[in-house]
Write an enzyme that holds these catalytic residues in place. Structure first.
Site, short mmCIF file in Angstrom:
data_model
loop_
_atom_site.label_atom_id
_atom_site.label_comp_id
_atom_site.label_asym_id
_atom_site.label_seq_id
_atom_site.Cartn_x
_atom_site.Cartn_y
_atom_site.Cartn_z
N HIS A 145 5.30 6.12 7.61
CA HIS A 145 4.80 4.83 7.10
C HIS A 145 5.87 4.14 6.25
O HIS A 145 6.12 2.94 6.40
CB HIS A 145 3.53 5.08 6.27
CG HIS A 145 2.97 3.88 5.59
ND1 HIS A 145 1.94 3.14 6.11
CD2 HIS A 145 3.31 3.28 4.42
CE1 HIS A 145 1.64 2.14 5.29
NE2 HIS A 145 2.47 2.21 4.25
N GLU A 146 6.50 4.91 5.37
CA GLU A 146 7.52 4.32 4.49
C GLU A 146 8.78 3.93 5.26
O GLU A 146 9.39 2.89 5.00
CB GLU A 146 7.86 5.29 3.36
CG GLU A 146 6.69 5.67 2.47
CD GLU A 146 5.94 4.47 1.89
OE1 GLU A 146 6.56 3.40 1.71
OE2 GLU A 146 4.73 4.60 1.61
N HIS A 149 8.14 0.67 6.89
CA HIS A 149 8.32 -0.46 5.96
C HIS A 149 9.77 -0.91 5.96
O HIS A 149 10.07 -2.11 6.01
CB HIS A 149 7.93 -0.04 4.53
CG HIS A 149 6.49 -0.27 4.18
ND1 HIS A 149 5.84 -1.46 4.42
CD2 HIS A 149 5.57 0.55 3.59
CE1 HIS A 149 4.60 -1.38 3.98
NE2 HIS A 149 4.40 -0.17 3.49
N GLU A 223 0.73 -3.85 5.70
CA GLU A 223 0.33 -2.44 5.66
C GLU A 223 -0.17 -1.95 7.03
O GLU A 223 0.09 -0.82 7.42
CB GLU A 223 -0.76 -2.22 4.61
CG GLU A 223 -0.26 -2.20 3.19
CD GLU A 223 0.81 -1.15 2.96
OE1 GLU A 223 0.58 0.03 3.32
OE2 GLU A 223 1.88 -1.50 2.43
#
Length: 298
Positions: A145-146, A149, A223
Site C-alpha cells: 500500500h505504501e 502511494h 486511498e
C-alpha cells in the site's frame, strides 16, 4: 517540544523561500496606497501558497525521521529487518521505482507511512506495533500500500493540490478583506488597517475549511488507488486481510504532514468530510468488488 520546533523551522523556511522568490521575480506590494493591485496579489498568493507545499515536500523525509524517531535500516540486524528490505525492494521493482529507504519507528500503535519528494527518493516506515500485531502476509500488504502511494506520485500530487488551494485561499481572503475594509466601511487609511487584517484572518479560516474539504476528498480517493496498488503488489487476499486486521485495532497517530499517507487513520472530530481516509469497511468492499485483472499501480 520537538514538534513545535519542527513547525517553527518549517514556517521560517517557507517565509524565507517565499521572500527570496518574490525578490527574484520583482513582485511588489499588493496594496498601493488605498488600491489593490490584483496582479501583485495573485503572485503573492501563488508564491506563498506553493512555497508552503513544496518546502514541506522537500523536507518531508527529514521531518518524518525527526518527528517519529524512525530509524532507517542500513544493515539489517535480524531476519525481520532483512525480510522488510527484501520485500520493499521486490515491490518497488514490480512498481517500476527505485527502492525506497525502509525505516522502523518505535510506537505501540499499528501504522505505517510513506513520504518523500520524488518517487525515487522516498521513505517507507512501519511502527514496531504494526510489526508485532500483524501477520507477515498482512505486513507485506501494508508495505505494498505504501509503495503504491509512492509509485502513484501521491506526495507530489497532494503538494500541487495543496499549493493550488492555498493560493486561492490567500487570494480570495484578501479580496474579501479589501471589499469589507475599503468598499463597505469606506476606510481610506493607506496600507493594512486592523479591519483588513482581522477580516483577512477570518476569511482565510473560512476558505481554509472549504479547501480542507477538497483536499480530504482527494485524499480519500487516493486511498482506494493505494489499496488497489497494494493488492497488485502483495496479493488481493493479503490486502483485504490487512484491512480487516486494522478494523480490530486503534490506528497510531501520525504527525499531520504524514497522516494522509498512513495505512489507516481514525475518524475526524469534524465529520466525514474532513477524514483523510475512507472507512475501512468501504475500502474492503471496494477491493472485494475489484476484479483481479483491474489491479495495478498508477
Amino acid at each position: 517540544m520537538k514538534r513545535i520546533g519542527l513547525f517553527l523551522l518549517t514556517n521560517i523556511a517557507v517565509i524565507a523561500v517565499a521572500m527570496l522568490v518574490m525578490n527574484l521575480l520583482g513582485v511588489g506590494n499588493y496594496m498601493e496606497g488605498t488600491s489593490l493591485n490584483l496582479g501583485n496579489l495573485f503572485m503573492f498568493a501563488l508564491i506563498f501558497g506553493f512555497a508552503g507545499s513544496f518546502v514541506s515536500l522537500a523536507m518531508s523525509k527529514w521531518m518524518a525521521k525527526m518527528s517519529t524517531g524512525a530509524k532507517v535500516i542500513e544493515q539489517p540486524r535480524n531476519a525481520d529487518e532483512t525480510w522488510l528490505l527484501e520485500t520493499v525492494a521486490r515491490q518497488a521493482a514490480k512498481a517500476g521505482i527505485k527502492t525506497p529507504e525502509v525505516a522502523i519507528y518505535d510506537s505501540p500503535e499499528p501504522n505505517a507511512f510513506a513520504t518523500g519528494m520524488t518517487k525515487n527518493k522516498s521513505l517507507v516506515a512501519v511502527s514496531t506495533g504494526l510489526l508485532r500485531s500483524m501477520r507477515q502476509n498482512e505486513v507485506e500488504a501494508v508495505l505494498g500500500h505504501e509503495v503504491a502511494h509512492i509509485a502513484n506520485g501521491d506526495m507530489v500530487t497532494m503538494a500541487l493540490l495543496q499549493g493550488v488551494v492555498n493560493t486561492f485561499v490567500i487570494f480570495f481572503a484578501k479580496i474579501v478583506a479589501y471589499v469589507v475594509d475599503r468598499v463597505i466601511l469606506k476606510n481610506q487609511e493607506e496600507g493594512h488597517s486592523w479591519t483588513f487584517i482581522i477580516v483577512d484572518m477570518v476569511a482565510q479560516i473560512f476558505f481554509g475549511i472549504l479547501a480542507s474539504m477538497i483536499t480530504m476528498w482527494f485524499s480519500r480517493k487516493r486511498e482506494f488507488h493505494a489499496d488497489n496498488g497494494g493488492a497488485y503488489l502483495a496479493g488481493k487476499e493479503n490486502m483485504i486481510a490487512a484491512l480487516k486486521r486494522l478494523q480490530t485495532m486503534q490506528p497510531g497517530v501520525l504527525p499531520d504532514q504524514m497522516a494522509a499517507f498512513g495505512i489507516s487513520a481514525g475518524g475526524s472530530k469534524f465529520g466525514a468530510l474532513f477524514m483523510s481516509h475512507p472507512p475501512l469497511e468501504e475500502r474492503i468492499a471496494a477491493l472485494e468488488a475489484t476484479p483481479q485483472s483491474a489491479l495495478k499501480v498508477a
